[in-house]
Design a protein around this motif. Structure first.
Motif: not given
Length: 299
Positions: A130-157
């Protein structure tokens, strides 16, 4: 003496390279972490475990349509990986430009997501509509997952140089972007499509956070590309179903009588204008013929 010197060098290296290197002492080479940034269409529309309505009401679309376009707010109260306002604006503008030229759309209005932050559920969506006087609403949803694993080279850190040159952090980022067109009046899903993108790479400890932010933004961008392409195809199929009378909607031209059936019986706005032009032209020719006939009889 040598052991004291070694401990001193490790401590000095940790201070110079950043406190995060200390973490590697306790978990390398099996350090794992996960960050998630998401919004949910179902949780937004049906908060607190509410259930969808049992009856499926057929939406009535009055063309040309005014459509509100908005990102759903993130589910996390505070998330450093969340999309910022500038990124959201860029993605929404790309969607708006792609679909604003459709003949049955009069305007696509970008709605800031903070209007939806405290307006969960269809009651809140009705208020925004009603506020924007529109007929339909187009809604954007999202899901983002980031995994970080350290390998044997990380011993050099544990060395100062290792944190800068050894690519011991393995990162995976999976992104989903979904666009759903909702009719708040009937609480119906009119159309939806989604896009995905996955990325895998390695980085040094020093560059891990910067690379993660960069790939997060790129993931949203590329998933949006795929979503736009898929939504374009879904929209073309929807238009074909409307003209064939198969779509679960009713199409009404603005100013016309309500209740026109979607599909083969519906009259497109442009078809109506052409029909009116032909009728006007025929009436003009008929008037001219009657005038000429009257002139001839007068002579």
């Amino acid at each position: 003496m040598k052991s004291r010197l070694l401990v001193s060098l490790i401590a000095l290296g940790a201070v110079l390279s950043g406190c995060t290197i200390l973490d590697q002492v306790f978990c390398a080479p099996q350090c794992r972490s996960q960050t998630r940034n998401s919004s949910s269409l179902v949780n937004f529309l049906y908060p607190d475990g509410q259930s969808p309505p049992a009856d499926n009401t057929i939406p009535e679309l009055h063309v040309p349509l005014r459509v509100g376009l908005a990102f759903l707010p993130s589910q996390a109260a505070s998330d450093p990986a969340a999309l910022d306002a500038a990124q959201k604006q860029v993605l929404l503008e790309r969607i708006r430009q792609r679909f604003s030229s459709r003949k049955f759309v009069s305007e696509i209005v970008v709605v800031p997501d903070y209007y939806l932050a405290n307006a969960a559920g269809f009651a809140g969506l009705d208020g925004v509509q009603r506020l924007y006087n529109v007929d339909l609403m187009a809604l954007v949803s999202y899901d983002q997952v980031t995994h970080t694993d350290d390998n044997k080279l990380s011993l050099g850190y544990l060395t100062i140089v290792g944190a800068y040159i050894l690519r011991g952090s393995s990162q995976d980022t999976a992104t989903l972007v979904d666009l759903a067109v909702i009719d708040p009046a009937t609480r119906s899903l009119v159309l939806r499509a989604g896009g995905t993108h996955t990325w895998h790479g390695t980085s040094t400890l020093i560059d891990a956070d910067r690379n993660s932010r960069g790939e997060s933004a790129a993931g949203f961008d590329r998933a949006t590309d795929e979503m736009i392409s898929n939504f374009d195809a879904a929209l073309a199929a929807f238009e074909a179903d409307v003209h064939a009378g198969k779509a679960n909607v009713r199409i009404v031209t603005r100013g016309a009588r309500s209740g026109a059936s979607g599909g083969g019986g519906a009259v497109d706005l442009w078809e109506l204008l052409v029909l009116l032009s032909l009728v006007t032209l025929r009436m003009r020719r008929s008037t001219e013929q009657r005038t000429q006939s009257s002139v001839r009889r007068a002579k």
